[in-house]
Design an enzyme around this catalytic site. Structure first.
Site, PDB file in Angstrom:
ATOM      1  N   ASN A 113     104.328  -2.744   1.449  1.00  6.42           N
ATOM      2  CA  ASN A 113     104.519  -1.471   0.727  1.00  6.42           C
ATOM      3  C   ASN A 113     105.917  -1.434   0.120  1.00  6.42           C
ATOM      4  O   ASN A 113     106.095  -1.136  -1.056  1.00  6.42           O
ATOM      5  CB  ASN A 113     104.370  -0.288   1.673  1.00  6.42           C
ATOM      6  CG  ASN A 113     103.065  -0.313   2.438  1.00  6.42           C
ATOM      7  OD1 ASN A 113     102.105  -0.918   1.975  1.00  6.42           O
ATOM      8  ND2 ASN A 113     103.025   0.301   3.591  1.00  6.42           N
ATOM      9  N   ASP A 114     106.894  -1.718   0.972  1.00  7.45           N
ATOM     10  CA  ASP A 114     108.259  -1.698   0.461  1.00  7.45           C
ATOM     11  C   ASP A 114     108.549  -2.916  -0.388  1.00  7.45           C
ATOM     12  O   ASP A 114     109.231  -2.823  -1.400  1.00  7.45           O
ATOM     13  CB  ASP A 114     109.258  -1.604   1.619  1.00  7.45           C
ATOM     14  CG  ASP A 114     109.384  -0.173   2.105  1.00  7.45           C
ATOM     15  OD1 ASP A 114     109.510   0.719   1.246  1.00  7.45           O
ATOM     16  OD2 ASP A 114     109.336   0.052   3.323  1.00  7.45           O
ATOM     17  N   CYS A 135     101.748  -6.316   7.475  1.00  5.97           N
ATOM     18  CA  CYS A 135     101.356  -5.026   8.041  1.00  5.97           C
ATOM     19  C   CYS A 135     101.445  -3.909   7.012  1.00  5.97           C
ATOM     20  O   CYS A 135     101.347  -2.741   7.342  1.00  5.97           O
ATOM     21  CB  CYS A 135     102.197  -4.692   9.263  1.00  5.97           C
ATOM     22  SG  CYS A 135     103.951  -4.574   8.915  1.00  5.97           S
ATOM     23  N   ARG A 158     107.913   3.940  -4.513  1.00  2.00           N
ATOM     24  CA  ARG A 158     106.556   4.111  -3.987  1.00  2.00           C
ATOM     25  C   ARG A 158     106.155   5.561  -3.858  1.00  2.00           C
ATOM     26  O   ARG A 158     104.993   5.887  -3.633  1.00  2.00           O
ATOM     27  CB  ARG A 158     106.425   3.395  -2.621  1.00  2.00           C
ATOM     28  CG  ARG A 158     107.327   3.965  -1.546  1.00  2.00           C
ATOM     29  CD  ARG A 158     107.399   3.071  -0.321  1.00  2.00           C
ATOM     30  NE  ARG A 158     106.374   3.355   0.674  1.00  2.00           N
ATOM     31  CZ  ARG A 158     106.372   2.828   1.898  1.00  2.00           C
ATOM     32  NH1 ARG A 158     107.336   1.987   2.269  1.00  2.00           N
ATOM     33  NH2 ARG A 158     105.426   3.116   2.746  1.00  2.00           N
ATOM     34  N   GLU A 178     110.556  -6.997   3.896  1.00  2.86           N
ATOM     35  CA  GLU A 178     110.149  -5.950   2.967  1.00  2.86           C
ATOM     36  C   GLU A 178     111.187  -5.706   1.883  1.00  2.86           C
ATOM     37  O   GLU A 178     111.074  -4.792   1.089  1.00  2.86           O
ATOM     38  CB  GLU A 178     109.802  -4.653   3.710  1.00  2.86           C
ATOM     39  CG  GLU A 178     110.783  -4.205   4.765  1.00  2.86           C
ATOM     40  CD  GLU A 178     110.299  -2.964   5.541  1.00  2.86           C
ATOM     41  OE1 GLU A 178     109.303  -2.352   5.160  1.00  2.86           O
ATOM     42  OE2 GLU A 178     110.961  -2.618   6.531  1.00  2.86           O
ATOM     43  N   HIS A 220     104.449   7.949   2.603  1.00  2.04           N
ATOM     44  CA  HIS A 220     104.071   7.865   4.015  1.00  2.04           C
ATOM     45  C   HIS A 220     103.018   8.877   4.412  1.00  2.04           C
ATOM     46  O   HIS A 220     102.184   8.613   5.265  1.00  2.04           O
ATOM     47  CB  HIS A 220     105.310   7.930   4.889  1.00  2.04           C
ATOM     48  CG  HIS A 220     106.026   6.623   4.903  1.00  2.04           C
ATOM     49  ND1 HIS A 220     107.027   6.329   4.021  1.00  2.04           N
ATOM     50  CD2 HIS A 220     105.816   5.500   5.635  1.00  2.04           C
ATOM     51  CE1 HIS A 220     107.433   5.085   4.227  1.00  2.04           C
ATOM     52  NE2 HIS A 220     106.709   4.557   5.202  1.00  2.04           N
ATOM     53  N   ARG A 250     104.407   2.659  14.234  1.00  7.09           N
ATOM     54  CA  ARG A 250     105.512   3.305  13.507  1.00  7.09           C
ATOM     55  C   ARG A 250     106.141   4.354  14.413  1.00  7.09           C
ATOM     56  O   ARG A 250     105.687   5.490  14.460  1.00  7.09           O
ATOM     57  CB  ARG A 250     104.984   3.974  12.225  1.00  7.09           C
ATOM     58  CG  ARG A 250     104.567   3.009  11.119  1.00  7.09           C
ATOM     59  CD  ARG A 250     104.185   3.803   9.859  1.00  7.09           C
ATOM     60  NE  ARG A 250     104.092   2.976   8.676  1.00  7.09           N
ATOM     61  CZ  ARG A 250     102.961   2.451   8.205  1.00  7.09           C
ATOM     62  NH1 ARG A 250     101.818   2.675   8.807  1.00  7.09           N
ATOM     63  NH2 ARG A 250     102.977   1.719   7.095  1.00  7.09           N
ATOM     64  N   ARG A 256     107.912  -0.989  16.194  1.00 11.66           N
ATOM     65  CA  ARG A 256     109.002  -1.106  15.225  1.00 11.66           C
ATOM     66  C   ARG A 256     110.101  -0.129  15.613  1.00 11.66           C
ATOM     67  O   ARG A 256     109.825   1.022  15.942  1.00 11.66           O
ATOM     68  CB  ARG A 256     108.475  -0.773  13.834  1.00 11.66           C
ATOM     69  CG  ARG A 256     109.559  -0.740  12.789  1.00 11.66           C
ATOM     70  CD  ARG A 256     108.984  -0.677  11.402  1.00 11.66           C
ATOM     71  NE  ARG A 256     108.504   0.657  11.077  1.00 11.66           N
ATOM     72  CZ  ARG A 256     107.908   0.948   9.919  1.00 11.66           C
ATOM     73  NH1 ARG A 256     107.716   0.019   9.014  1.00 11.66           N
ATOM     74  NH2 ARG A 256     107.506   2.159   9.670  1.00 11.66           N
TER      75      ARG A 256
HETATM   76  C1  PEP Z   1     105.796  -1.547   4.579  1.00  8.01           C
HETATM   77  O1  PEP Z   1     106.830  -1.242   4.002  1.00  8.01           O
HETATM   78  O2  PEP Z   1     104.909  -2.253   4.079  1.00  8.01           O
HETATM   79  C2  PEP Z   1     105.536  -1.056   5.940  1.00  8.01           C
HETATM   80  C3  PEP Z   1     104.538  -1.509   6.643  1.00  8.01           C
HETATM   81  O3  PEP Z   1     106.341  -0.079   6.410  1.00  8.01           O
HETATM   82  P1  PEP Z   1     106.308   1.444   5.947  1.00  8.01           P
HETATM   83  O4  PEP Z   1     105.109   1.667   5.080  1.00  8.01           O
HETATM   84  O5  PEP Z   1     106.282   2.274   7.177  1.00  8.01           O
HETATM   85  O6  PEP Z   1     107.583   1.570   5.186  1.00  8.01           O
HETATM   86 MG    MG Z   2     108.482  -0.371   5.065  1.00  2.17          MG
END
Ligand code: PEP
Ligand code: MG
Length: 759
Positions: free
Chosen positions: A625-626, A673, A636, A602, A360, A467, A503
């Site tokens: 991402n997740d 996203c 990650r 996710e 993050h 976020r 979110r």
């Molecule tokens: C994701 O997981 O792709 C996402 C947008 O949320 P974050 O990166 O904040 O976990």
């Molecule tokens: Mg996420």
């Protein structure tokens, strides 16, 4: 005991002041532990592949640093080439044996050599030898392999810092990490001082030795008072042996030798914390090396005492008062909440020794446009403070004490990058649609107030992901409902009438609130996102109420639920949202209808239930991402597996297609996203899959728009069809690279943040 020996050798080696000392300690201790007669280390030159005789006990030491073994030559060369141990009873009879004159090897028959490997690269060979012809047994072989795996880290570190000449290059010490946020930063390193850990204290110069000495003395005095007080309070309650500990502590603090050692270093210009930590560490090591178990145990007390004094020293000012004009924040583990510590106008770059491009803190850095390198595992964080540094956020590289030539090179890269950005500004107000007229709206991800201006400036059509944990991270306690309402109102107002997707709190994983720590074995598989807020409805309700109230009269709010892994979680969350809405209306607040509600996809289970989830809400939004981390089982945030993290993996692509189809089958829009949305190659695939909107960090927006405006949907569909037949991320990457280059976007490939670049 082997394990005990191993631990104590590793400790001693890690504590060594430099690499030759480390190797020296290593060979002597290994020889003793294994009761052999000879132990040697050969280091490999990465360019010539030659092996240099670098440390030894038992042979003729004059050849250290001089004797060279050619690639593949002799048993040592063979170990390096085969990348596996060689264990022979009598080296003389082996057909590969080569006699190195002058070494004194003549008398030794038994030979065991193991490669020293770091991140798949052979750095050298560790060898033990013995007169008697015999085969080293399995335990001995295992011991040496374990030893060499530990040594590998030390050597890689030393090589990277330029303290080992083998292939260290020309003075520009270079550290390899992972691209975290694109761009180049040229500045001065500021080491983030995290704790009261003696080992983590960076080396730093002081401007005022007298003041440092005063501070040091007063902290020692404070700890002395504490010890005396605690000692008195506990007298009579503790058995005499335990109580004697306080006297030991007091004795150490009164030790004029220790005090004067520290003061001597301070007098030479070192800051008090660094001087004290160094002296204490040396004392800790002295105790640790003792054979007597009782005395050995005292190392723990010395360390504890060191921490106590350091805690006083660190309690004054947490960080330097003045920052370099161009500060590069460097830390063992930078987190999102640390970003606020340096005034933003001074902060030009970030380097974290751990973490990856999907951590993050890296995502936040991209949003802020700060060049960042993550996972620079070999960077000696405690030694960089105040030194010149270059952060290459495109290539994931860090240069320490760069030469002028190197600086000039990176200034040129930076200028080229600026030119590309400026060139893109012309399309800011033009629609985001393909050459054949297919619209693909681009929204932004936000979290900081600073994002707002930049986002509007880049022509965003809405916020696809706000976020909310970010304002939570930057505080010392949970913000109250009213505090939240004010923050959310500001965000909603700034974009109105454009929609803002908020979110609900997504903490856990690598996002820990300082005031709500979660400690788990597997944080990414643990208590995160909706799981936390459903367990704490008071937090969830307060947040949703604040959002709904903030939206009164603006009506541009959308709600998004993170980490949904089943239908029950979604239904529970929906019930709470409906309840908030009803209650607020009962309280007389003038709310519009319920805002659109969406689910983040996710977690793999949500992919396969995309239809069931979509049926219950207004939209889906993929958190790639997740989703990538969970589909590929790649943390990650772990730099060690970062090169397995491929959003182009065919399985990820298939999952993305399933989600898009699932949402559309229920007549609901779907967006993405995650960072994948900001990848120039990915855009081609996503538009063809039918994604209705992409949300990304503001800095990627114009680059992505330029790709969309430069291609046809029909071409994208053709490319997707090919991509879905491919069998590896590398093939997908190659395909997309080629297509983008053909369409004239090779420039973007270099300067966009992308798995294309970072993988
Ligand atoms: C994701 O997981 O792709 C996402 C947008 O949320 P974050 O990166 O904040 O976990
Ligand atoms: Mg996420």
């Amino acid at each position: 005991m082997m394990l005990e020996a191993l631990r104590s050798i590793v400790q001693a080696v890690n504590a060594a002041g430099n690499i030759s000392e480390a190797l020296e300690i290593m060979v002597v201790r290994v020889r003793d532990a294994m009761k052999t007669e000879v132990c040697s280390v050969y280091l490999r030159n990465p360019e010539t592949q030659q092996l240099r005789f670098s440390a030894n006990v038992g042979f003729n030491n004059e050849l250290i640093g001089k004797a060279i073994i050619e690639p593949g030559q002799g048993l040592v060369g063979l170990v390096a080439r085969r990348e596996e141990p060689i264990n022979v009873e009598d080296a003389y009879t082996h057909d590969k044996f080569v006699y190195v004159p002058g070494l004194g090897e003549d008398a030794y028959h038994a030979f065991l050599g193991v490669p020293i490997i770091h991140q798949r690269e052979v750095l050298g060979v560790l060898v033990v030898q013995q007169r008697e012809a015999r085969r080293f047994d399995e335990d001995e072989e295992a011991f040496l392999i374990t030893m060499s795996a530990q040594l590998a880290g030390v050597i890689a570190h030393a090589r990277a810092t330029g303290t080992v000449t083998e292939g260290a290059g020309s003075g520009n010490a270079r550290f390899k990490g992972i691209a975290g946020s694109p761009g180049v930063a040229i500045g001065v390193a500021v080491a983030k001082v995290p704790t009261t850990e003696l080992r983590a204290m960076p080396h730093r110069e002081s401007a005022d030795a007298a003041a440092e000495r005063e501070m040091f003395r007063s902290c020692v005095a404070a700890v002395r008072d504490d010890m005396r007080r605690i000692g008195e309070e506990l007298s009579g309650q503790l058995p005499p042996e335990e109580h004697a500990l306080f006297d030991v502590y007091l004795g150490m603090l009164d030790d004029s030798m220790l005090i004067s050692e520290v003061e001597a270093r301070i007098a030479q210009g070192e800051w008090a914390e660094g001087a004290f930590s160094n002296v204490m560490l040396a004392h800790v090591q002295t105790f640790e090396r003792m054979e007597d178990p009782y005395l050995k145990e005292r190392a723990v007390d010395v360390r504890d005492l060191g921490r106590r004094v350091l805690a006083y020293m660190r309690s004054g000012d947490e960080s330097p008062v003045t920052y370099p004009e161009r500060a590069i924040l460097v830390g063992e583990e930078l987190t999102a909440s640390m970003l606020g510590e340096i005034p933003v106008e001074n902060l030009v770059g970030l380097v974290s020794a751990s973490g990856s491009g999907n951590s993050h803190v890296a995502i936040l850095a991209r949003a802020m446009g700060i060049p960042t390198v993550m996972g620079a595992v070999d960077l000696p964080v405690t030694r960089v403070d105040g030194r010149e540094m270059i952060v290459d956020g495109f290539g994931g590289l860090v240069y320490l004490d760069p030469s002028q030539g190197m600086q000039a090179h990176f200034e040129a890269v930076s200028a080229q990058e600026r030119k590309i950005s400026e060139g893109l500004e012309t399309i800011r107000d033009l629609p985001s649609e393909t050459l054949d007229g297919h619209p693909l709206p681009l929204w932004v991800n936000t979290g900081l107030m600073a994002d707002v201006a930049r986002s509007l400036d880049q022509g965003a059509e809405g916020v696809g992901l706000y976020r909310t944990e970010i304002p939570f991270l930057l505080r010392e306690r949970f913000p109250s409902e009213e505090e939240q309402r004010v923050i959310y109102r500001e965000q909603l107002q700034a974009f109105a009438p454009l929609p803002v997707t908020m979110r609900t709190l997504d903490v856990g994983g690598d996002k820990a609130l300082p005031y709500f720590p979660i400690s788990e074995e597997n944080p990414f598989l643990g208590w995160r996102g909706i799981r936390v807020t459903l367990d704490h409805p008071e937090i969830f309700l307060g947040q949703v109420r604040a959002m709904l109230k903030a939206s009164a009269g603006l009506d541009n709010l959308r709600l998004l639920l993170p980490m949904i892994s089943n239908v029950e979680e979604l239904e529970s969350a929906l019930i709470l949202i409906y309840r908030c809405h009803d209650e607020l209306i009962e309280e007389g607040i003038d709310l519009g209808p319920l805002p659109p509600i969406g689910v983040m996809v996710e977690v793999p289970s949500a992919v396969y239930q995309a239809r069931q989830l979509a049926r219950r809400v207004d939209f889906l939004s993929v958190g790639s991402n997740d989703l990538t981390q969970y589909l590929l089982a790649v943390d990650r945030n772990n730099s060690r597996v970062a090169d397995l993290y491929h959003a182009y993996h065919p399985s990820v692509l298939q999952a993305l297609q399933i989600v898009a189809d699932g949402a559309h089958a229920e007549g609901k829009p779907v967006s993405i996203c995650g960072e994948f949305a900001g990848d120039p190659g990915a855009v081609l695939l996503l538009m063809a899959m039918g994604y209705d909107m992409l949300s990304m960090n503001a800095n990627s927006l114009l680059r992505i728009k330029s790709v969309i405006r430069g291609v046809k949907l029909t071409d994208a569909q053709r490319i997707l069809e090919i991509a879905l037949q491919l069998e590896s991320s590398a093939q997908v990457q190659e395909l997309l690279r080629g297509e983008l280059a053909d369409a004239g976007f090779d420039n973007l490939l270099r300067t966009a943040y992308s798995p294309l670049v970072s993988a």
